[in-house]
Enzyme design. Structure first.
Site, mmCIF file in Angstrom:
data_model
loop_
_atom_site.group_PDB
_atom_site.id
_atom_site.type_symbol
_atom_site.label_atom_id
_atom_site.label_comp_id
_atom_site.label_asym_id
_atom_site.label_seq_id
_atom_site.Cartn_x
_atom_site.Cartn_y
_atom_site.Cartn_z
ATOM 1 N N TYR A 176 0.845 -1.182 0.000
ATOM 2 C CA TYR A 176 0.000 0.000 0.000
ATOM 3 C C TYR A 176 0.891 1.246 0.000
ATOM 4 O O TYR A 176 2.106 1.155 -0.053
ATOM 5 C CB TYR A 176 -0.931 -0.029 1.221
ATOM 6 N N ARG A 321 -9.746 -14.725 9.129
ATOM 7 C CA ARG A 321 -10.919 -15.468 8.644
ATOM 8 C C ARG A 321 -11.422 -16.530 9.634
ATOM 9 O O ARG A 321 -12.642 -16.761 9.690
ATOM 10 C CB ARG A 321 -10.588 -16.085 7.282
#
Length: 660
Positions: A176, A321
């Site tokens: 990023y 997750r």
């Protein structure tokens, strides 16, 4: 509490902040915020459920400094004071359970912005190509732009502190914008923000100092960084260790470390092919480089997390997750209920896949309530009914579980000797062990809930049980497509399901799989890992086009690693005694030698029984799963969940009318 998990439930400090245990929820966006930057009520409920479930600390998905830097992503935006009340709500919803909550701040994805999320070229450290559209050249930030961003970090930090967050994490991860400054492959600047490592680190160091000046000395600052980009030219472990030292010296209180970048995107969202604890290797060198606490993520299981913490290589194990799949994972481990932990199957389909592919909010293939905790709450019925479920695949199993939780009397019939449907065959490869765990989990749940399960029982439309019950769910699944190709009935031609479950039928060393979808590719990889020489024949120009691109980023290199031959653009002409004839689009014919040929042409709904049942009992029958549309695990589980939670609404007992 099971003795083996005790270490995960010891407290540990980051700066002056004590976290009650070593289980941290990884930062993952939910894509559920409003366009004005306010987080949603659904997101508050989502994080509250994970705090109630026992996580020691929750790091929220990144919140952006401004609307422009968010580039269309539906995450929180910290640009205006009006976002504070909702942020206060999420903080207090989490903190009431003794869980710490961390705001992750981001100045944007930079070159990693999805093409559908920006109108103008994205910004970056340098004029480099956009990740997903190399024809678009990023706009380099000027020094003046950088100074504006520093002020925005300070303003945003003040807002999250006012909202009540316990700590702040800086998103310097995965290529990023911040990472684009830190890495020479993307940072081509010749000013004070580019060149040497010290100059490339100036941008993140100034961010740390800007936030510290805004929040004071007590509030912990974490920094999230990938220590190994895992592609040629990307940052290596050795260089990252020097960066960690710079960050510690700048005042960072803890480091959130793993591996990967958008060039190796499967490490950002690691699928099943990467295995357990796939990024814990970055911890040992980091432990030698710095003295501040270390957090680590990457397909952790309770067992790999325990090993990591006990080894001393890290102080916190991060679950992303897995906590979407089961928000109560920590509490279940705490009270010795490991077998009740619902496994994440690492499919990526309904979490990041739902966000990236459909631009909608996060969900989960095995936990339909994720990010819909209140809307999809399972409520006790006041009118218990007799429910019959035909088919023990994922749709039927989920329908049985949810109906039983509601208080209905449930009987499930499965014509095979085992539960799971197609999952039972798909779960045979070592890299699909989470599917095996899911079947075992359902078996445990149905036993605990008192569901009557009748295996090896074939139900027809004339069975009296159907007439006697109140509601019928038919989940008879799918059957293989068997095209009329000459020789397809030979003894050396078998189906993909038989190849999984009856390995003795896969004879010889040379195997050809006809059909290059996910089923064919997974089976090819499984056989190749066992030492078989495998060729895939696929009529389309590419293998497994239906596979989510992040999963394909792992699958395709593994097929190459295990030397699976890929023959795309070919159709099968005939199966012979010692091989098969195939033909290219231009008419060229080729003979491929094979000892065993496996039919993986796909599946079609198994409607023979379901049509008869629904025709006879149409008012009380609902078909679920692959029998309606052949799909993936998440589609079937969702269908089963929706069917069960609507039982009372679908009751065939007509309510009395009130006439006024």
């Amino acid at each position: 509490m099971l003795q083996s998990y005790e270490t995960l439930f010891t407290p540990f400090k980051i700066g002056k902040m004590e976290v009650k245990n070593r289980i941290v929820m990884s930062p993952m966006g939910t894509n559920s915020a409003s366009p004005d930057g306010r987080i949603s009520v659904d997101e508050i409920d989502y994080f509250e459920a994970r705090a109630r479930g026992g996580a020691g600390m929750i790091i929220m998905g990144c919140q952006f400094l401004t609307e422009d830097l968010a580039q269309g992503s539906l995450e929180g935006i910290l640009e205006k004071d009006y976002v504070i009340p909702m942020l206060t709500d999420v903080c207090e919803a989490v903190q009431r359970f003794g869980t710490k909550i961390v705001a992750q701040l981001s100045c944007g994805t930079g070159r990693n912005a999805f093409p559908n999320m920006f109108g103008e070229p994205p910004v970056s450290a340098s004029p480099i190509p956009s990740t997903f559209n190399p024809d678009v050249i990023c706009r380099p930030l000027s020094v003046e732009d950088i100074q504006v961003i520093m002020k925005q970090f300070a303003d945003s930090a003040k807002r999250v502190k006012a909202a009540g967050f316990d700590a702040i994490e800086i998103h310097g991860h995965a290529g990023y914008l911040i990472d684009q400054f830190m890495s020479p492959i993307w940072n081509k600047r010749e000013d004070e923000y580019g060149g040497t490592l010290e100059k490339r680190m100036r941008f993140p160091v100034e961010i740390v100092k800007s936030i510290r000046g805004a929040v004071g000395p007590a509030m912990p600052i974490l920094f999230r960084i990938s220590c190994d980009h895992r592609f040629n030219g990307g940052r290596t472990l050795e260089e990252s260790m020097e960066m960690l030292k710079v960050l510690e010296a700048a005042g960072v209180d803890a480091l959130d470390i793993d591996a990967g970048s958008y060039e190796t995107i499967d490490y950002i969202f690691p699928p099943s092919y990467l295995g357990d604890g796939c990024m814990d290797y970055v911890c040992a060198p980091a432990r030698q480089a710095v003295s501040i606490p270390i957090l680590n993520s990457g397909n952790h299981t309770p067992e790999t997390a325990l090993h990591l913490i006990e080894s001393g290589r890290a102080d916190f194990a991060m679950f992303g997750r897995p906590l979407i799949a089961d928000p109560d994972l920590p509490n279940k481990l705490l009270v010795g209920r490991r077998e009740d932990v619902r496994p994440c199957i690492r499919c990526n389909e309904e979490c990041i896949g739902r966000i990236a592919g459909r631009l909608t909010k996060l969900s989960c293939s095995v936990n339909i309530q994720a990010c819909n905790e209140k809307r999809f709450a399972i409520e006790k019925t006041t009118s218990p009914k007799q429910i019959v479920i035909v088919g023990g695949g994922p749709a039927g199993l989920e329908a049985a579980r949810v109906a039983a939780i509601q208080g209905h009397s449930v009987t499930l019939y499965e014509k095979e000797l085992v539960l799971g449907g197609q999952l039972a065959s798909a779960a045979t490869p070592p890299f699909k062990n989470k599917l095996r765990e899911l079947i075992r989990w359902y078996e445990n749940q149905l036993t605990e809930l008192g569901v009557t399960v009748k295996l090896n029982t074939f139900v027809t439309a004339d069975d009296p049980i159907l007439e006697a019950c109140d509601q019928i769910f038919v989940g008879t699944g799918a059957v293989p497509i068997v095209p009329p190709i000459p020789g397809i009935n030979r003894k050396n031609v078998i189906g993909a399901i038989d190849a999984h479950l009856k390995r003795e039928l896969v004879k010889g060393d040379h195997t050809v799989i006809t059909g290059g979808g996910l089923t064919g590719c997974d089976l090819a990889l499984e056989l190749a890992m066992e030492g078989k020489k495998v060729t895939i024949v696929e009529m389309q120009d590419t293998l497994a086009p239906e596979v989510f691109f992040i999963n394909a980023a792992s699958l395709m290199p593994m097929l190459e690693k295990y030397q699976v031959q890929q023959l795309t653009g070919h159709r099968v002409l005939s199966f012979e005694e010692n091989g098969l004839f195939v033909q290219k689009a231009d008419g060229t014919k080729t003979f491929i030698q094979a000892d065993t040929m496996i039919n993986a042409f796909g599946m079609k709904p198994n409607t023979e029984v379901s049509n008869l049942i629904s025709s006879k009992y149409h008012e009380k029958t609902r078909r679920i799963g692959d029998v309606v549309n052949v799909g993936k695990v998440g589609n079937a589980v969702r269908a089963g969940f929706f069917a069960a939670v609507s039982i009372d609404a679908n009751s065939t007992k007509k309510p009395s009318l009130q006439l006024n």
